[in-house]
Design a protein around this motif. Structure first.
Motif, PDB file in Angstrom:
ATOM      1  N   VAL A 184     -10.462  27.638  -0.248  1.00 62.44           N
ATOM      2  CA  VAL A 184     -11.615  27.953  -1.084  1.00 62.44           C
ATOM      3  C   VAL A 184     -11.083  28.352  -2.454  1.00 62.44           C
ATOM      4  O   VAL A 184     -10.300  29.292  -2.578  1.00 62.44           O
ATOM      5  CB  VAL A 184     -12.473  29.090  -0.483  1.00 62.44           C
ATOM      6  N   ARG A 185     -11.494  27.609  -3.446  1.00 59.74           N
ATOM      7  CA  ARG A 185     -11.066  27.868  -4.819  1.00 59.74           C
ATOM      8  C   ARG A 185     -12.059  28.775  -5.524  1.00 59.74           C
ATOM      9  O   ARG A 185     -13.207  28.905  -5.105  1.00 59.74           O
ATOM     10  CB  ARG A 185     -10.956  26.556  -5.591  1.00 59.74           C
ATOM     11  N   HIS A 186     -11.607  29.316  -6.638  1.00 57.42           N
ATOM     12  CA  HIS A 186     -12.491  30.081  -7.522  1.00 57.42           C
ATOM     13  C   HIS A 186     -13.661  29.186  -7.908  1.00 57.42           C
ATOM     14  O   HIS A 186     -13.492  27.992  -8.161  1.00 57.42           O
ATOM     15  CB  HIS A 186     -11.720  30.536  -8.761  1.00 57.42           C
ATOM     16  N   MET A 232       0.842  -1.172   0.000  1.00 57.65           N
ATOM     17  CA  MET A 232       0.000   0.000   0.000  1.00 57.65           C
ATOM     18  C   MET A 232       0.890   1.239   0.000  1.00 57.65           C
ATOM     19  O   MET A 232       1.802   1.359   0.792  1.00 57.65           O
ATOM     20  CB  MET A 232      -0.899  -0.035   1.224  1.00 57.65           C
ATOM     21  N   SER A 233       0.568   2.164  -0.848  1.00 61.89           N
ATOM     22  CA  SER A 233       1.354   3.383  -0.967  1.00 61.89           C
ATOM     23  C   SER A 233       1.030   4.350   0.170  1.00 61.89           C
ATOM     24  O   SER A 233      -0.127   4.494   0.570  1.00 61.89           O
ATOM     25  CB  SER A 233       1.051   4.067  -2.303  1.00 61.89           C
ATOM     26  N   THR A 234       2.041   5.002   0.691  1.00 64.57           N
ATOM     27  CA  THR A 234       1.830   6.025   1.722  1.00 64.57           C
ATOM     28  C   THR A 234       1.878   7.421   1.108  1.00 64.57           C
ATOM     29  O   THR A 234       1.684   8.404   1.805  1.00 64.57           O
ATOM     30  CB  THR A 234       2.896   5.914   2.827  1.00 64.57           C
ATOM     31  N   GLN A 235       2.154   7.488  -0.203  1.00 60.35           N
ATOM     32  CA  GLN A 235       2.187   8.773  -0.906  1.00 60.35           C
ATOM     33  C   GLN A 235       0.774   9.320  -1.011  1.00 60.35           C
ATOM     34  O   GLN A 235      -0.156   8.603  -1.366  1.00 60.35           O
ATOM     35  CB  GLN A 235       2.759   8.564  -2.310  1.00 60.35           C
ATOM     36  N   LYS A 236       0.640  10.591  -0.686  1.00 61.49           N
ATOM     37  CA  LYS A 236      -0.666  11.236  -0.791  1.00 61.49           C
ATOM     38  C   LYS A 236      -0.507  12.519  -1.590  1.00 61.49           C
ATOM     39  O   LYS A 236       0.371  13.321  -1.309  1.00 61.49           O
ATOM     40  CB  LYS A 236      -1.231  11.560   0.586  1.00 61.49           C
ATOM     41  N   THR A 237      -1.335  12.676  -2.572  1.00 57.29           N
ATOM     42  CA  THR A 237      -1.337  13.890  -3.368  1.00 57.29           C
ATOM     43  C   THR A 237      -2.605  14.657  -3.037  1.00 57.29           C
ATOM     44  O   THR A 237      -3.706  14.225  -3.375  1.00 57.29           O
ATOM     45  CB  THR A 237      -1.296  13.561  -4.875  1.00 57.29           C
ATOM     46  N   VAL A 238      -2.451  15.780  -2.383  1.00 60.51           N
ATOM     47  CA  VAL A 238      -3.596  16.602  -1.993  1.00 60.51           C
ATOM     48  C   VAL A 238      -3.969  17.511  -3.159  1.00 60.51           C
ATOM     49  O   VAL A 238      -3.133  18.265  -3.652  1.00 60.51           O
ATOM     50  CB  VAL A 238      -3.269  17.447  -0.736  1.00 60.51           C
ATOM     51  N   ARG A 239      -5.208  17.441  -3.588  1.00 60.21           N
ATOM     52  CA  ARG A 239      -5.686  18.297  -4.665  1.00 60.21           C
ATOM     53  C   ARG A 239      -6.174  19.636  -4.149  1.00 60.21           C
ATOM     54  O   ARG A 239      -6.084  20.639  -4.839  1.00 60.21           O
ATOM     55  CB  ARG A 239      -6.817  17.606  -5.415  1.00 60.21           C
ATOM     56  N   GLN A 240      -6.738  19.631  -2.931  1.00 60.18           N
ATOM     57  CA  GLN A 240      -7.241  20.870  -2.337  1.00 60.18           C
ATOM     58  C   GLN A 240      -7.232  20.712  -0.823  1.00 60.18           C
ATOM     59  O   GLN A 240      -7.761  19.730  -0.306  1.00 60.18           O
ATOM     60  CB  GLN A 240      -8.661  21.170  -2.842  1.00 60.18           C
ATOM     61  N   GLN A 241      -6.649  21.649  -0.132  1.00 66.34           N
ATOM     62  CA  GLN A 241      -6.645  21.633   1.331  1.00 66.34           C
ATOM     63  C   GLN A 241      -8.083  21.810   1.834  1.00 66.34           C
ATOM     64  O   GLN A 241      -8.892  22.502   1.205  1.00 66.34           O
ATOM     65  CB  GLN A 241      -5.770  22.768   1.879  1.00 66.34           C
ATOM     66  N   ASP A 288     -18.501  35.998  -5.497  1.00 67.51           N
ATOM     67  CA  ASP A 288     -17.289  36.596  -4.942  1.00 67.51           C
ATOM     68  C   ASP A 288     -16.662  35.654  -3.915  1.00 67.51           C
ATOM     69  O   ASP A 288     -17.369  35.057  -3.097  1.00 67.51           O
ATOM     70  CB  ASP A 288     -17.658  37.936  -4.289  1.00 67.51           C
ATOM     71  N   SER A 289     -15.335  35.523  -3.947  1.00 71.41           N
ATOM     72  CA  SER A 289     -14.644  34.554  -3.092  1.00 71.41           C
ATOM     73  C   SER A 289     -14.838  34.838  -1.605  1.00 71.41           C
ATOM     74  O   SER A 289     -14.938  33.912  -0.807  1.00 71.41           O
ATOM     75  CB  SER A 289     -13.159  34.478  -3.437  1.00 71.41           C
ATOM     76  N   LYS A 290     -14.899  36.101  -1.206  1.00 71.47           N
ATOM     77  CA  LYS A 290     -15.115  36.420   0.220  1.00 71.47           C
ATOM     78  C   LYS A 290     -16.517  35.999   0.653  1.00 71.47           C
ATOM     79  O   LYS A 290     -16.709  35.503   1.767  1.00 71.47           O
ATOM     80  CB  LYS A 290     -14.900  37.918   0.480  1.00 71.47           C
ATOM     81  N   LYS A 291     -17.494  36.182  -0.212  1.00 70.54           N
ATOM     82  CA  LYS A 291     -18.852  35.732   0.090  1.00 70.54           C
ATOM     83  C   LYS A 291     -18.911  34.204   0.101  1.00 70.54           C
ATOM     84  O   LYS A 291     -19.538  33.605   0.976  1.00 70.54           O
ATOM     85  CB  LYS A 291     -19.835  36.284  -0.938  1.00 70.54           C
ATOM     86  N   ALA A 292     -18.245  33.598  -0.874  1.00 71.33           N
ATOM     87  CA  ALA A 292     -18.237  32.133  -0.954  1.00 71.33           C
ATOM     88  C   ALA A 292     -17.633  31.532   0.306  1.00 71.33           C
ATOM     89  O   ALA A 292     -18.141  30.523   0.816  1.00 71.33           O
ATOM     90  CB  ALA A 292     -17.471  31.669  -2.194  1.00 71.33           C
ATOM     91  N   GLU A 293     -16.568  32.119   0.833  1.00 73.53           N
ATOM     92  CA  GLU A 293     -15.938  31.615   2.059  1.00 73.53           C
ATOM     93  C   GLU A 293     -16.931  31.589   3.212  1.00 73.53           C
ATOM     94  O   GLU A 293     -16.994  30.609   3.956  1.00 73.53           O
ATOM     95  CB  GLU A 293     -14.736  32.475   2.433  1.00 73.53           C
ATOM     96  N   GLY A 341     -16.625  26.129  -4.425  1.00 71.87           N
ATOM     97  CA  GLY A 341     -15.177  26.146  -4.323  1.00 71.87           C
ATOM     98  C   GLY A 341     -14.625  25.609  -3.015  1.00 71.87           C
ATOM     99  O   GLY A 341     -13.424  25.668  -2.771  1.00 71.87           O
ATOM    100  N   GLY A 342     -15.482  25.084  -2.166  1.00 76.12           N
ATOM    101  CA  GLY A 342     -15.056  24.597  -0.860  1.00 76.12           C
ATOM    102  C   GLY A 342     -14.897  23.089  -0.813  1.00 76.12           C
ATOM    103  O   GLY A 342     -15.157  22.384  -1.787  1.00 76.12           O
ATOM    104  N   VAL A 343     -14.493  22.628   0.359  1.00 74.20           N
ATOM    105  CA  VAL A 343     -14.320  21.200   0.611  1.00 74.20           C
ATOM    106  C   VAL A 343     -15.293  20.806   1.725  1.00 74.20           C
ATOM    107  O   VAL A 343     -15.225  21.348   2.827  1.00 74.20           O
ATOM    108  CB  VAL A 343     -12.874  20.876   1.046  1.00 74.20           C
ATOM    109  N   PRO A 344     -16.208  19.878   1.441  1.00 73.02           N
ATOM    110  CA  PRO A 344     -17.120  19.422   2.487  1.00 73.02           C
ATOM    111  C   PRO A 344     -16.365  18.668   3.578  1.00 73.02           C
ATOM    112  O   PRO A 344     -15.527  17.820   3.267  1.00 73.02           O
ATOM    113  CB  PRO A 344     -18.078  18.479   1.763  1.00 73.02           C
TER     114      PRO A 344
END
Length: 176
Positions: A14-16, A1-10, A22-27, A88-91
């Protein structure tokens, strides 16, 4: 099993978003939706626990009712997660993060009387209702009418289930 992890988004990134919010409103909206997601899942797990443990003369009807209630909560959580991802967020998804973000606290692991269980569900449902109302106002004020609409629909469903719990808890009954 691989221990390598590639994170696509923290998780807190908050992405575009393609919805042109607007990103501030989206946040702010993403934060609110993650709170709703955590609250919805907390209520879902408690209702599901009661669905599994219900006993007594009204077993069948309440078992079915709680199963339907849990299903509606699970669908609401799915829509909340998909909406915040589209903004643009992460649940949030981990149990620890859900517990930390949830504005409601579930009962412990014990099995309680049916009346106590339904009272606990009604109380938590009321708390979730209050949080959702605040977030409907927030999203409306920030110009995100689609999220506000989604939350209004979910609020209406939740209010109907909480109202039904109130009816189950009334003293007038044919069962002795």
């Amino acid at each position: 099993m691989s221990t390598q992890k590639t994170v696509r988004q923290q998780s807190d990134e908050v992405r575009h978003n393609p919805l042109r919010l607007d990103s501030k409103k989206a946040e702010q909206i993403i934060d609110a939706l993650n709170t709703d997601l955590a609250a919805t899942y907390t209520l879902y797990h408690q209702v599901k626990k009661h669905h599994w443990n219900v006993e007594g003369a009204e077993f069948r009807d309440i078992h079915v009712f709680l199963g339907e209630f849990a299903h509606e909560l699970e669908e609401a959580a799915d829509h909340q997660a998909e909406r915040l991802q589209s903004l643009g967020g992460v649940p949030i998804a981990g149990m620890k993060a859900l517990a930390e973000k949830s504005p409601v606290t579930p009962e412990d692991e014990h099995v309680y009387t049916l009346r106590n269980s339904l009272e606990n569900d009604m109380e938590m449902g009321g708390d979730v209702i209050e949080t959702m109302r605040e977030h409907i106002e927030l999203t409306t004020n920030l110009g995100d009418h689609a999220t506000a609409h989604m939350l209004r629909e979910q609020l209406l469903e939740l209010e109907e289930y909480v109202h039904s719990l109130h009816h189950y808890l009334e003293d007038d009954t044919l069962v002795q």
